[in-house]
Design a protein around this motif. Sequence first.
Motif, mmCIF file in Angstrom:
data_model
loop_
_atom_site.group_PDB
_atom_site.id
_atom_site.type_symbol
_atom_site.label_atom_id
_atom_site.label_comp_id
_atom_site.label_asym_id
_atom_site.label_seq_id
_atom_site.Cartn_x
_atom_site.Cartn_y
_atom_site.Cartn_z
ATOM 1 N N GLU A 177 0.837 -1.207 0.000
ATOM 2 C CA GLU A 177 0.000 0.000 0.000
ATOM 3 C C GLU A 177 0.866 1.248 0.000
ATOM 4 N N HIS A 178 0.537 2.175 -0.916
ATOM 5 C CA HIS A 178 1.252 3.446 -1.081
ATOM 6 C C HIS A 178 2.710 3.221 -1.488
ATOM 7 N N THR A 179 2.977 2.066 -2.051
ATOM 8 C CA THR A 179 4.297 1.797 -2.615
ATOM 9 C C THR A 179 4.342 2.075 -4.107
ATOM 10 N N ASP A 180 3.181 2.124 -4.764
ATOM 11 C CA ASP A 180 3.182 2.219 -6.226
ATOM 12 C C ASP A 180 3.771 3.537 -6.713
ATOM 13 N N TYR A 181 3.374 4.656 -6.121
ATOM 14 C CA TYR A 181 3.909 5.942 -6.589
ATOM 15 C C TYR A 181 5.318 6.206 -6.067
ATOM 16 N N ASN A 182 5.828 5.287 -5.261
ATOM 17 C CA ASN A 182 7.226 5.343 -4.824
ATOM 18 C C ASN A 182 8.101 4.356 -5.607
ATOM 19 N N GLU A 183 7.605 3.928 -6.780
ATOM 20 C CA GLU A 183 8.319 3.020 -7.682
ATOM 21 C C GLU A 183 8.647 1.687 -7.018
ATOM 22 N N GLY A 184 7.772 1.264 -6.114
ATOM 23 C CA GLY A 184 8.000 0.036 -5.375
ATOM 24 C C GLY A 184 7.242 -1.143 -5.929
ATOM 25 N N PHE A 185 6.896 -2.063 -5.031
ATOM 26 C CA PHE A 185 6.249 -3.315 -5.408
ATOM 27 C C PHE A 185 4.837 -3.370 -4.841
ATOM 28 N N VAL A 186 3.922 -3.960 -5.606
ATOM 29 C CA VAL A 186 2.538 -4.157 -5.155
ATOM 30 C C VAL A 186 2.074 -5.533 -5.589
ATOM 31 N N LEU A 187 1.048 -6.034 -4.910
ATOM 32 C CA LEU A 187 0.518 -7.369 -5.216
ATOM 33 C C LEU A 187 -1.007 -7.362 -5.144
ATOM 34 N N PRO A 188 -1.667 -6.722 -6.105
ATOM 35 C CA PRO A 188 -3.134 -6.736 -6.136
ATOM 36 C C PRO A 188 -3.658 -7.933 -6.917
ATOM 37 N N PHE A 189 -4.975 -8.131 -6.834
ATOM 38 C CA PHE A 189 -5.614 -9.064 -7.761
ATOM 39 C C PHE A 189 -6.977 -8.520 -8.164
ATOM 40 N N ALA A 190 -7.327 -8.774 -9.427
ATOM 41 C CA ALA A 190 -8.644 -8.414 -9.930
ATOM 42 C C ALA A 190 -9.682 -9.278 -9.239
ATOM 43 N N ILE A 191 -10.855 -8.709 -8.965
ATOM 44 C CA ILE A 191 -11.887 -9.434 -8.223
ATOM 45 C C ILE A 191 -13.104 -9.700 -9.104
ATOM 46 N N ASP A 192 -13.959 -10.577 -8.622
ATOM 47 C CA ASP A 192 -15.142 -10.973 -9.378
ATOM 48 C C ASP A 192 -16.310 -10.018 -9.141
ATOM 49 N N ARG A 193 -15.991 -8.738 -9.088
ATOM 50 C CA ARG A 193 -16.990 -7.661 -9.113
ATOM 51 C C ARG A 193 -16.518 -6.657 -10.148
ATOM 52 N N THR A 194 -17.418 -6.234 -11.031
ATOM 53 C CA THR A 194 -16.982 -5.517 -12.224
ATOM 54 C C THR A 194 -17.847 -4.297 -12.525
ATOM 55 N N ALA A 195 -17.247 -3.401 -13.315
ATOM 56 C CA ALA A 195 -18.000 -2.334 -13.984
ATOM 57 C C ALA A 195 -18.235 -2.770 -15.420
#
Length: 386
Positions: free
Chosen positions: A37-55
């Motif tokens: 969390e809050h690592t993405d704009y610091n050029e770090g590492f993240v581990l998200p996953f897409a979920i089974d709820r959609t637009a």
Amino acid sequence: MTPPPGIDELAATFRSTFGAAPDGVWQAPGRVNLIGEHTDYNEGFVLPFAIDRTARVAVRIRPDSTVRLLSTFGNQGLTTADAGALNRATARGWTKYPLGVLWALQQRGLPVTGMDVLLDSDVPRGAGLSSSHAIECAVITALNELTGAGLGVQDMVLATQRAENDFVGAPTGIMDQSASLRGAAGHAVFLDCRDQSIRLVPFGAARAGLEMLVIDTKVSHSHAGGGYAARRSSCELGSEVLGVKSLRDVGLDDLAEAGGLLDDETFRRVRHVVTENDRVLQTVELLGSAGPQAIGHLLDASHASMRDDFEISCAELDLAVDAARSAGALGARMTGGGFGGSAIALTPVGAVRGVRAAVERSFAQAGYTAPDIFSVRPAAGAMRLA
């Protein structure tokens, strides 16, 4: 191919609203950030996953520059705009997201085009599950196909980031749209935000007898608010004082020296980012070696860091995490940008009912609004449905 449930109804509503059939229907998922969390704009590492709820968006390209937008939820009604004069200051509500995507594509040289858009979504809004990026990713997937723009996935990631940053006014990184556009069923997306490379990491919670519960606290948040921007500014200050390009370049061994150079608040912000990057790497390693049942302590440590060092939690999130842990969750943490939204709890299937009951009971005793608790699974990324 048989359209998924609800697609025929969405197309019928489109026809009755706009007087013609849509050119197609596309969807993009929300996401849960497993850790990072809050690592993405610091050029770090993240581990998200897409979920089974959609637009889901039904879209038709128009022969003129008129843009008409309607959603199946809320009371905003039909919104009309001029594609040749898109204005961030006058965009309202959810329409900021499709209009921002159209604007961002225009900035890349896409000719001005009008469109009709009907939105339907079951990604909870303001819950930290990236409902806004789901909209943006569904729209850009549709427009990329319908206009022949020929953008690759990474181009679409960067275009939706520009829409968020420069049109919506939210200083977000690339994590959310990367998960929504590049997700795969049964996998998390290990993203290096410096070089934007990804690796799909198996996340077989169900096979391990686990469920990922989302606890929507009903405390709404917004990335366009001041708290998110203030945390980003603190990270930029930390990088400047430490003489590095980004906090990605600060390691665990550098924290002792950093503590003597930074004021207390900035140091704690930096410490969160540095330790969170390390927790992402540990999580990826454990998922590959021991499986999801081994990562609970890292989820717990991530939440403590966000609560104490980055100070982006709130009383409802802390209560959700504590109650879930006490009732048998292997690990729990807030997810998303913070200041509200949702917590996640990695829970053995046999403990799910008890965790739900414990969280609901704790919220009732505290006098908080009843949370919405549901399970999510790693799902596929953005696609055309019909």
